[in-house]
Design a protein around this motif. Structure first.
Motif, PDB file in Angstrom:
ATOM      1  N   PHE A  39       0.850  -1.177   0.000  1.00 48.01           N
ATOM      2  CA  PHE A  39       0.000   0.000   0.000  1.00 48.01           C
ATOM      3  C   PHE A  39       0.891   1.234   0.000  1.00 48.01           C
ATOM      4  CE2 PHE A  39      -2.357  -3.414   1.876  1.00 48.01           C
ATOM      5  CZ  PHE A  39      -3.584  -3.306   1.256  1.00 48.01           C
ATOM      6  N   TYR A  40       0.879   1.958  -1.119  1.00 45.72           N
ATOM      7  CA  TYR A  40       1.671   3.184  -1.229  1.00 45.72           C
ATOM      8  C   TYR A  40       0.731   4.370  -1.188  1.00 45.72           C
ATOM      9  CZ  TYR A  40       4.461   6.984  -2.988  1.00 45.72           C
ATOM     10  OH  TYR A  40       5.092   8.190  -3.113  1.00 45.72           O
ATOM     11  N   ILE A  41       1.016   5.297  -0.293  1.00 47.33           N
ATOM     12  CA  ILE A  41       0.273   6.551  -0.206  1.00 47.33           C
ATOM     13  C   ILE A  41       1.288   7.674  -0.382  1.00 47.33           C
ATOM     14  CG2 ILE A  41      -1.212   8.007   1.222  1.00 47.33           C
ATOM     15  CD1 ILE A  41      -2.495   5.344   0.492  1.00 47.33           C
ATOM     16  N   GLY A  42       1.073   8.525  -1.368  1.00 48.83           N
ATOM     17  CA  GLY A  42       2.006   9.607  -1.662  1.00 48.83           C
ATOM     18  C   GLY A  42       1.874  10.782  -0.710  1.00 48.83           C
ATOM     19  N   ASP A  43       2.767  11.753  -0.880  1.00 47.27           N
ATOM     20  CA  ASP A  43       2.684  12.984  -0.097  1.00 47.27           C
ATOM     21  C   ASP A  43       1.313  13.611  -0.286  1.00 47.27           C
ATOM     22  OD1 ASP A  43       5.321  12.690   0.632  1.00 47.27           O
ATOM     23  OD2 ASP A  43       6.082  14.144  -0.823  1.00 47.27           O
ATOM     24  N   ARG A  44       0.792  14.200   0.780  1.00 45.58           N
ATOM     25  CA  ARG A  44      -0.508  14.847   0.692  1.00 45.58           C
ATOM     26  C   ARG A  44      -0.548  16.035   1.643  1.00 45.58           C
ATOM     27  NH1 ARG A  44       0.330  10.497   3.441  1.00 45.58           N
ATOM     28  NH2 ARG A  44      -0.859   9.975   5.258  1.00 45.58           N
ATOM     29  N   GLN A  45      -1.454  16.946   1.382  1.00 48.51           N
ATOM     30  CA  GLN A  45      -1.581  18.140   2.217  1.00 48.51           C
ATOM     31  C   GLN A  45      -2.132  17.761   3.589  1.00 48.51           C
ATOM     32  OE1 GLN A  45      -0.267  21.014   1.378  1.00 48.51           O
ATOM     33  NE2 GLN A  45       0.359  19.966  -0.484  1.00 48.51           N
ATOM     34  N   GLY A  46      -1.591  18.365   4.632  1.00 53.97           N
ATOM     35  CA  GLY A  46      -1.971  18.014   5.994  1.00 53.97           C
ATOM     36  C   GLY A  46      -3.207  18.725   6.510  1.00 53.97           C
ATOM     37  N   ASP A  47      -3.588  19.832   5.861  1.00 57.67           N
ATOM     38  CA  ASP A  47      -4.790  20.543   6.284  1.00 57.67           C
ATOM     39  C   ASP A  47      -5.413  21.250   5.086  1.00 57.67           C
ATOM     40  OD1 ASP A  47      -3.100  22.661   5.859  1.00 57.67           O
ATOM     41  OD2 ASP A  47      -3.225  23.468   7.888  1.00 57.67           O
ATOM     42  N   LEU A  48      -6.555  21.847   5.299  1.00 51.45           N
ATOM     43  CA  LEU A  48      -7.275  22.497   4.194  1.00 51.45           C
ATOM     44  C   LEU A  48      -6.581  23.741   3.668  1.00 51.45           C
ATOM     45  CD1 LEU A  48     -10.946  22.092   5.476  1.00 51.45           C
ATOM     46  CD2 LEU A  48      -9.756  20.761   3.725  1.00 51.45           C
ATOM     47  N   ASN A  49      -5.721  24.339   4.478  1.00 52.16           N
ATOM     48  CA  ASN A  49      -5.014  25.550   4.055  1.00 52.16           C
ATOM     49  C   ASN A  49      -3.674  25.238   3.379  1.00 52.16           C
ATOM     50  OD1 ASN A  49      -7.011  27.266   5.073  1.00 52.16           O
ATOM     51  ND2 ASN A  49      -6.153  27.110   7.131  1.00 52.16           N
ATOM     52  N   ASN A  50      -3.348  23.975   3.220  1.00 53.71           N
ATOM     53  CA  ASN A  50      -2.096  23.535   2.581  1.00 53.71           C
ATOM     54  C   ASN A  50      -0.867  24.128   3.263  1.00 53.71           C
ATOM     55  OD1 ASN A  50      -3.674  22.133   0.747  1.00 53.71           O
ATOM     56  ND2 ASN A  50      -3.661  23.786  -0.727  1.00 53.71           N
TER      57      ASN A  50
END
Length: 76
Positions: free
Chosen positions: A4-15
């Motif tokens: 299962f690979y999950i890439g980088d993603r924004q941590g909150d709605l404000n990026n």
């Protein structure tokens, strides 16, 4: 076995920050004969530290560590 690979993603709605990517390995093995079945499932086989999700910089949720679950069943 599953990867299962999950890439980088924004941590909150404000990026404002990024939650890092991860690669988790799960595995399972079972034996079945007639009505008898035994199995072992392993999640996070290599006990990788990772972040499952976040809501803000103060609320970051770690993924679960190595987990092994066994099962035995008998069908009539």
């Amino acid at each position: 076995m599953g990867l299962f690979y999950i890439g980088d993603r924004q941590g909150d709605l404000n990026n404002i920050f990024t939650v890092p990517s991860y690669l988790r390995t799960d595995a399972g093995i079972f034996y079945k004969q007639e009505g008898f079945r035994v199995g072992v499932n392993v999640r996070n086989l290599f006990d990788v530290d990772y972040f499952e999700s976040s809501q803000s910089r103060l609320r970051v949720f770690p993924g679960e560590p190595l987990r092994v679950v066994g099962s035995i069943s008998w069908e009539l």
